[in-house]
Design a protein around this motif. Sequence first.
Motif, PDB file in Angstrom:
ATOM      1  N   ALA A 142     115.341 143.506  74.938  1.00  0.00           N
ATOM      2  CA  ALA A 142     114.296 144.012  75.818  1.00  0.00           C
ATOM      3  C   ALA A 142     113.388 142.827  76.066  1.00  0.00           C
ATOM      4  N   ASN A 146     110.687 136.323  79.709  1.00  0.00           N
ATOM      5  CA  ASN A 146     111.219 135.028  79.267  1.00  0.00           C
ATOM      6  C   ASN A 146     112.417 135.147  78.333  1.00  0.00           C
ATOM      7  N   PHE A 193     107.588 147.638  77.396  1.00  0.00           N
ATOM      8  CA  PHE A 193     108.395 146.758  76.542  1.00  0.00           C
ATOM      9  C   PHE A 193     108.735 147.420  75.209  1.00  0.00           C
ATOM     10  N   GLY A 250     106.605 136.848  67.282  1.00  0.00           N
ATOM     11  CA  GLY A 250     107.711 136.070  66.737  1.00  0.00           C
ATOM     12  C   GLY A 250     107.292 134.637  66.472  1.00  0.00           C
ATOM     13  N   ASN A 251     106.602 134.037  67.424  1.00  0.00           N
ATOM     14  CA  ASN A 251     106.208 132.641  67.261  1.00  0.00           C
ATOM     15  C   ASN A 251     105.262 132.462  66.081  1.00  0.00           C
ATOM     16  N   THR A 383     103.408 128.065  76.052  1.00  0.00           N
ATOM     17  CA  THR A 383     104.666 128.764  75.784  1.00  0.00           C
ATOM     18  C   THR A 383     105.616 128.844  76.980  1.00  0.00           C
TER      19      THR A 383
HETATM   20  N1  F0G Z   1     104.081 133.303  75.788  1.00  0.00           N
HETATM   21  C1  F0G Z   1     105.123 133.580  76.586  1.00  0.00           C
HETATM   22  C2  F0G Z   1     105.277 132.773  77.824  1.00  0.00           C
HETATM   23  C3  F0G Z   1     106.023 134.614  76.235  1.00  0.00           C
HETATM   24  O1  F0G Z   1     107.058 134.868  77.046  1.00  0.00           O
HETATM   25  C4  F0G Z   1     105.811 135.345  75.067  1.00  0.00           C
HETATM   26  C5  F0G Z   1     106.706 136.438  74.685  1.00  0.00           C
HETATM   27  C6  F0G Z   1     104.713 135.005  74.269  1.00  0.00           C
HETATM   28  C7  F0G Z   1     103.873 133.982  74.651  1.00  0.00           C
HETATM   29  C8  F0G Z   1     104.432 135.708  73.001  1.00  0.00           C
HETATM   30  O2  F0G Z   1     105.254 135.265  71.987  1.00  0.00           O
HETATM   31  O3  F0G Z   1     106.223 137.426  71.280  1.00  0.00           O
HETATM   32  O4  F0G Z   1     106.459 135.368  69.905  1.00  0.00           O
HETATM   33  O5  F0G Z   1     104.256 136.496  70.109  1.00  0.00           O
HETATM   34  N2  F0G Z   1     107.595 136.914  75.447  1.00  0.00           N
HETATM   35  C9  F0G Z   1     108.591 137.909  75.041  1.00  0.00           C
HETATM   36  C10 F0G Z   1     109.615 138.131  76.132  1.00  0.00           C
HETATM   37  C11 F0G Z   1     108.063 139.118  74.440  1.00  0.00           C
HETATM   38  O6  F0G Z   1     110.213 139.220  76.208  1.00  0.00           O
HETATM   39  O7  F0G Z   1     109.872 137.210  76.886  1.00  0.00           O
HETATM   40  P1  F0G Z   1     105.572 136.201  70.733  1.00  0.00           P
END
Ligand code: F0G
Length: 435
Positions: A142, A146, A193, A250-251, A383
């Motif tokens: 899901a 990104n 989501f 996750g990060n 990110t």
């Molecule tokens: N920044 C970007 C550009 C992201 O795409 C995401 C998460 C985050 C920060 C947050 O990171 O989930 O590790 O705390 N994107 C996910 C997705 C949820 O489905 O692409 P996170």
Amino acid sequence: MASILQCMDCGRQYPTNTVIYNCETCSGLLDVKHDLDHWTRRADELRATFDQRLGSLDAPYNSGVWRYKELVYPDVDPSRIVSRPEGSTNLYHTPRLASWAGVETLYLKHEGENPTGSFKDRGMTGGLTQARVLGMNNVACASTGNTSASLAAYAAWAGICGIVLFQNKDVALGKLAQAVAYGATCIRIDADFDRNLELVRQISETLGIYVLNSVNPFRLEGQKTIMIEALQQLRWQTPDWIVCPGGNLGNSSAFGKALHELHEIGVIDRIPRLAVIQAEGANPLYQSYQRGFDRLEPVHAETVATAIKIGSPVNYPKAVRAIKWTNGVVEQVSDFEIMEAKALIDAQGIGCEPASGCTMAGVRKLVNSGVIKPHETVVGVLTGHILKDPDATIGYHRDELRGIHGTFRNLVHDAEPTAESIRAILGGEITAPQA
Ligand code: F0G
């Protein structure tokens, strides 16, 4: 000793060739555990090994993830590795942004420079490699956008079938375009989501699909390398702060694990503090932090930073652990603050997508409140790439974005096809930039 999967709550262990995401005994999240004892008191050797691989032309060490294989997945057969290669992203020293945020030294680690334009590629190389180890032919996630772009690309590269579930609105155009173009099966669902993640987990059980959301611990092993690489770029000197956005967490979980492990081995002699920044409209970690991390209360998420529009982050327990390990903090920023910070990052010629704006906006806010001291060294993580969400960027500059009236707008001028008309806009003269 081979790596194992271990429940973070009850400690139950599973071999790495098991298809499993949560502990069968207590439902806790799983960690990939490596034999770190092997490296204790050999930190110099490990750093030297990583340094020798810089600039390598050969797989897998030409990847900014597999350069650190000993801490990612030491016993994996290199022929199984699915790599584009990823990582090796720039760490920008940004004095002008530092002065706006109120600190002397600010570095920005640009994870938008990965093959599909976000940090997800670091996780996806780990996840698809594990899919190959397990012999899985279908992978799914899901996504707010990104993860799906990254999964679609890496699945295509590996010759595995990719499936992605989107929410019905608010997926940034660039991300949707990528998932479609890379050939994943794209399913749009009238749900947010958090619900889509539940659905992926349900279908995976019956259809033999491997889940590659960040609940998958092999994803997080790849994402750890954002920290390892940043520290290497700083010649193994530890900064005071690491700042990143928080969505599904996750990060932040991966960063905490990386820093904890590096410190245990002795690669770094102190642990930087982690600051996780959430959007005000999607702030369940922040709210829990305010209450002393009593529990996770899911929220109805809404923010201009659609990447982090997440109300019930699956990695909450690991993120709490990361913040405790690093004596970290959680802050929230408004959509206005996010877009202002993004506009400034963009205007430096670096550029990022809205969610990444959290990082800079968060640094400024934490400096203003005295948490980050002006003399402290900060590494912020960007990110995602600027082209991921063109609608948000153009909307901001046209003053047409969710009532946000930006102070750094750059208007597009309309001119007649005459030199006079253009001259009138330019005010009659242009001065060459000073060297
Ligand atoms: N920044 C970007 C550009 C992201 O795409 C995401 C998460 C985050 C920060 C947050 O990171 O989930 O590790 O705390 N994107 C996910 C997705 C949820 O489905 O692409 P996170």
